[in-house]
Design an enzyme around this catalytic site. Sequence first.
Site, PDB file in Angstrom:
ATOM      1  N   ARG A 153     -16.346  55.072  20.355  1.00  0.00           N
ATOM      2  CA  ARG A 153     -16.217  54.734  18.927  1.00  0.00           C
ATOM      3  C   ARG A 153     -16.030  53.247  18.658  1.00  0.00           C
ATOM      4  O   ARG A 153     -15.526  52.504  19.490  1.00  0.00           O
ATOM      5  CB  ARG A 153     -15.123  55.571  18.270  1.00  0.00           C
ATOM      6  CG  ARG A 153     -13.740  55.325  18.774  1.00  0.00           C
ATOM      7  CD  ARG A 153     -12.793  56.339  18.164  1.00  0.00           C
ATOM      8  NE  ARG A 153     -11.417  56.013  18.495  1.00  0.00           N
ATOM      9  CZ  ARG A 153     -10.366  56.685  18.059  1.00  0.00           C
ATOM     10  NH1 ARG A 153     -10.518  57.723  17.272  1.00  0.00           N
ATOM     11  NH2 ARG A 153      -9.159  56.312  18.403  1.00  0.00           N
ATOM     12  N   ARG A 203       4.705  61.134  13.933  1.00  0.00           N
ATOM     13  CA  ARG A 203       4.312  61.494  15.299  1.00  0.00           C
ATOM     14  C   ARG A 203       5.478  62.069  16.089  1.00  0.00           C
ATOM     15  O   ARG A 203       5.275  62.479  17.236  1.00  0.00           O
ATOM     16  CB  ARG A 203       3.802  60.252  16.020  1.00  0.00           C
ATOM     17  CG  ARG A 203       2.279  60.091  15.993  1.00  0.00           C
ATOM     18  CD  ARG A 203       1.975  58.816  16.717  1.00  0.00           C
ATOM     19  NE  ARG A 203       0.685  58.695  17.316  1.00  0.00           N
ATOM     20  CZ  ARG A 203      -0.357  58.073  16.759  1.00  0.00           C
ATOM     21  NH1 ARG A 203      -0.291  57.631  15.533  1.00  0.00           N
ATOM     22  NH2 ARG A 203      -1.476  57.920  17.437  1.00  0.00           N
ATOM     23  N   ARG A 238     -11.544  49.282  19.656  1.00  0.00           N
ATOM     24  CA  ARG A 238     -10.107  49.240  19.933  1.00  0.00           C
ATOM     25  C   ARG A 238      -9.850  49.057  21.426  1.00  0.00           C
ATOM     26  O   ARG A 238     -10.498  49.680  22.244  1.00  0.00           O
ATOM     27  CB  ARG A 238      -9.453  50.546  19.466  1.00  0.00           C
ATOM     28  CG  ARG A 238      -9.307  50.618  17.975  1.00  0.00           C
ATOM     29  CD  ARG A 238      -8.834  51.959  17.526  1.00  0.00           C
ATOM     30  NE  ARG A 238      -7.685  52.471  18.243  1.00  0.00           N
ATOM     31  CZ  ARG A 238      -7.013  53.556  17.862  1.00  0.00           C
ATOM     32  NH1 ARG A 238      -7.375  54.198  16.770  1.00  0.00           N
ATOM     33  NH2 ARG A 238      -5.987  53.982  18.559  1.00  0.00           N
TER      34      ARG A 238
HETATM   35  P1  AMP Z   1      -3.609  55.425  16.214  1.00  0.00           P
HETATM   36  O1  AMP Z   1      -4.509  54.402  15.616  1.00  0.00           O
HETATM   37  O2  AMP Z   1      -2.998  56.346  15.201  1.00  0.00           O
HETATM   38  O3  AMP Z   1      -4.275  56.176  17.346  1.00  0.00           O
HETATM   39  O4  AMP Z   1      -2.381  54.624  16.859  1.00  0.00           O
HETATM   40  C1  AMP Z   1      -2.587  53.670  17.903  1.00  0.00           C
HETATM   41  C2  AMP Z   1      -1.272  53.390  18.605  1.00  0.00           C
HETATM   42  O5  AMP Z   1      -0.319  52.875  17.662  1.00  0.00           O
HETATM   43  C3  AMP Z   1      -0.593  54.617  19.203  1.00  0.00           C
HETATM   44  O6  AMP Z   1      -1.095  54.930  20.497  1.00  0.00           O
HETATM   45  C4  AMP Z   1       0.866  54.156  19.229  1.00  0.00           C
HETATM   46  O7  AMP Z   1       1.106  53.248  20.284  1.00  0.00           O
HETATM   47  C5  AMP Z   1       0.977  53.370  17.919  1.00  0.00           C
HETATM   48  N1  AMP Z   1       1.374  54.225  16.777  1.00  0.00           N
HETATM   49  C6  AMP Z   1       0.653  54.483  15.653  1.00  0.00           C
HETATM   50  N2  AMP Z   1       1.327  55.285  14.806  1.00  0.00           N
HETATM   51  C7  AMP Z   1       2.506  55.558  15.414  1.00  0.00           C
HETATM   52  C8  AMP Z   1       3.621  56.350  15.060  1.00  0.00           C
HETATM   53  N3  AMP Z   1       3.675  57.037  13.913  1.00  0.00           N
HETATM   54  N4  AMP Z   1       4.665  56.401  15.940  1.00  0.00           N
HETATM   55  C9  AMP Z   1       4.634  55.726  17.101  1.00  0.00           C
HETATM   56  N5  AMP Z   1       3.613  54.975  17.501  1.00  0.00           N
HETATM   57  C10 AMP Z   1       2.542  54.880  16.675  1.00  0.00           C
END
Ligand code: AMP
Length: 216
Positions: free
Chosen positions: A127, A88, A161
């Site tokens: 979702r 990210r 979530r």
């Molecule tokens: P996601 O399920 O991919 O939308 O991730 C949910 C949350 O987890 C994000 O909003 C971040 O707070 C954290 N997160 C997940 N992957 C990353 C990453 N690669 N780098 C930083 N934060 C992450």
Amino acid sequence: MNVILFGPPGAGKGTQAQLLAKRYGIVHLSTGDMLRQAVASGSALGQTVQKIMAAGTLVPDDIMIELIAERIDAPDCANGFVLDGFPRTTPQAEALDAMLAEKEMSLDRVIWIEIDDAILVDRISGRFNCAECGAGFHDSFHRPKVEGVCDGCGAREFSRRKDDNAETVKARLAAYHEQTAPLLPYYRSKSIVETVDGSTQISDVAGRIETILDGV
Ligand code: AMP
């Protein structure tokens, strides 16, 4: 085959990653799922990241890089993986390259699921997932075939979530545009980016991605 699914929150990365993992027999690596599990377990990592995730901002790079480095080392990843939510940031992308180089592995494709911000808020707020197998559903676009029963495993428990609310979505989109979208030129320079329209039906997006990956 090693693939990154790239795109904003709500683009459908998790849904498409699950389909790809099944189709190609590769592992679905979702850093968001790993962090949510850590939060649910109450581990030290979970306690550290809980507030950051609730705010919709990014967890520090050193934590994320350590998490994914450990996971990619596991034997099940040797056959290939689909990354969902990682990298990210630029340091994460560079660290991933270094990890793969060390293992004499490389990235085959970065699939950019392109979609307008305006669609994302509606998508995200509706979702939910099966609490048992994690299969993804949506109040409007993808309800279970039998109401209240997971299509994948038959379970009757679902979860939503905590960060899927309008307020946090704004912060997550801002993080995507400021810190994650700038990675595209990095991968474009390696000529491995393919763009897919993420605004179409799940099956159409899946078909388009499969056409790309079947040719790899
Ligand atoms: P996601 O399920 O991919 O939308 O991730 C949910 C949350 O987890 C994000 O909003 C971040 O707070 C954290 N997160 C997940 N992957 C990353 C990453 N690669 N780098 C930083 N934060 C992450």
